[in-house]
Scaffold this active site. Structure first.
Site, PDB file in Angstrom:
ATOM      1  N   LEU A  48      62.365 -29.191  63.376  1.00 58.92           N
ATOM      2  CA  LEU A  48      62.381 -29.216  64.832  1.00 58.92           C
ATOM      3  C   LEU A  48      63.762 -28.730  65.261  1.00 58.92           C
ATOM      4  CD1 LEU A  48      60.335 -30.013  67.025  1.00 58.92           C
ATOM      5  CD2 LEU A  48      61.370 -32.280  67.065  1.00 58.92           C
ATOM      6  N   ASP A  49      63.807 -27.669  66.078  1.00 62.12           N
ATOM      7  CA  ASP A  49      65.081 -27.077  66.497  1.00 62.12           C
ATOM      8  C   ASP A  49      65.984 -28.106  67.170  1.00 62.12           C
ATOM      9  OD1 ASP A  49      64.224 -24.614  65.582  1.00 62.12           O
ATOM     10  OD2 ASP A  49      63.522 -23.941  67.547  1.00 62.12           O
ATOM     11  N   PRO A  50      67.321 -27.948  67.072  1.00 69.49           N
ATOM     12  CA  PRO A  50      68.232 -28.874  67.745  1.00 69.49           C
ATOM     13  C   PRO A  50      67.986 -28.985  69.252  1.00 69.49           C
ATOM     14  CG  PRO A  50      69.443 -27.556  66.156  1.00 69.49           C
ATOM     15  CD  PRO A  50      68.054 -26.994  66.199  1.00 69.49           C
TER      16      PRO A  50
END
Length: 318
Positions: A48-50
């Site tokens: 999950l992207d930052p």
């Protein structure tokens, strides 16, 4: 002088269904959870992207053997597309690469949704973990290279428009493994002739987990340290992990997608030694490429059912 070995951690197993906050990377989240539980082993089931928030399932101990089943599960995202700008990263992080004064009408957006439903071809973003000639696409993109990433087949179960304000649209999508929501925003913006990028992204579900399984970092820290704070001196007494362990989801939940076979204690012992056992019972599956065996409700092994026998492939510690 004898070299002191590194502390291995606890043999704790189960799933932490983390509500990841914006700004925290997936690898950072895994490290944090592993430290809080003092676990021997940990891994996540899908990056999950930052800049994204929401469900990041993290496996501890024996649960790491079930990660692939969660990665293959359907996912639900709630996301906001800002119209008028396309960015290099297809989200807020990158610079603007294309812009337009045009804004789509709600009817235009709704008319486009069927094109992005079902089995479609999608080109991943330039800034993605896709490997090109052995290198990650995002590494090449950061070096200023434009790489040719081939389109690939993905499946979108549904794509709903939740809100529309002209400048922005909020969507909810249910999709299969390998779908890039950032690519959806990019492609829809191009189709609408106005460009677009992700302004907000939240993963709300990863099958088989639901929002009821969510736990936050703050809740985990409170369970781990109580009111003492994480800097309390733990050398004075053994640490009580019972409160934080109670927040784990059982390892077996990740295998709800497989046929379940209940076996006796004697059969469980044989399975744990790697031996096949005869499956009895009127409701027992006759054949299955993959199934899981349980004893007294506890996960024993993943295996195949062939000719009335359960043949273990991956055994779980008792």
């Amino acid at each position: 002088m004898a070299r002191r070995g590194k502390k291995k951690g606890r043999p704790v197993s189960g799933w932490v269904v983390l509500d990841k906050p914006v700004g925290m990377g997936s690898t950072e989240a895994v490290s944090k959870i592993k430290w809080l539980f003092q676990a021997e082993k940990a891994g996540h089931a899908g990056t999950l992207d930052p800049l994204a928030s929401g469900m990041l399932p993290i496996a501890l101990g024996e649960a790491t053997k079930t990660v692939l089943y969660v990665q293959d599960g359907a996912k639900i995202y709630r996301f906001t597309v800002a119209w008028g700008e396309e960015r290099s990263t297809d989200d807020l992080e990158g610079p603007v690469t294309n812009s337009s004064d045009r804004r789509p009408a709600e009817a235009e957006v709704r008319a486009l949704l069927p094109k992005y439903t079902g089995i479609i071809m999608q080109t991943p973003p330039q800034f993605s973990a896709i490997k090109i000639a052995g290198e990650r696409a995002y590494d090449l993109a950061r070096d200023g290279e434009t790489v040719d990433i081939p389109a690939r087949e993905i499946e979108i179960g549904r794509l709903d428009l939740v809100e529309h304000s002209g400048e922005r649209s909020v969507f909810e999508v249910e999709c299969g493994k390998g779908t890039y929501v950032r690519s959806l925003a990019r492609d829809m913006g191009r189709d609408l002739g106005c460009f677009g990028h992700i302004a907000e992204l939240r993963r709300v579900e990863v099958e088989p987990f639901t929002a009821d399984d969510f736990v936050t970092v703050a809740e985990l820290e409170a369970a781990r340290f109580g009111g003492n704070g994480e800097n309390s001196d733990e050398a004075e007494a053994p640490v009580d992990f019972s409160a934080i362990d109670a927040l784990l989801v059982d390892t077996a939940v990740a295998l709800d997608c497989l046929p379940q076979v209940a076996v006796s204690d004697d059969a469980a012992t044989r399975i744990r030694l790697g031996n096949p056992v005869i499956i009895r019972g009127r409701d027992a599956p006759v054949e299955a490429e993959e199934a899981c065996a349980t004893a007294r409700g506890k996960l024993i092994a993943i295996g195949a059912i062939e000719q009335g026998m359960f043949k273990p492939k991956r055994v779980f510690a008792g």
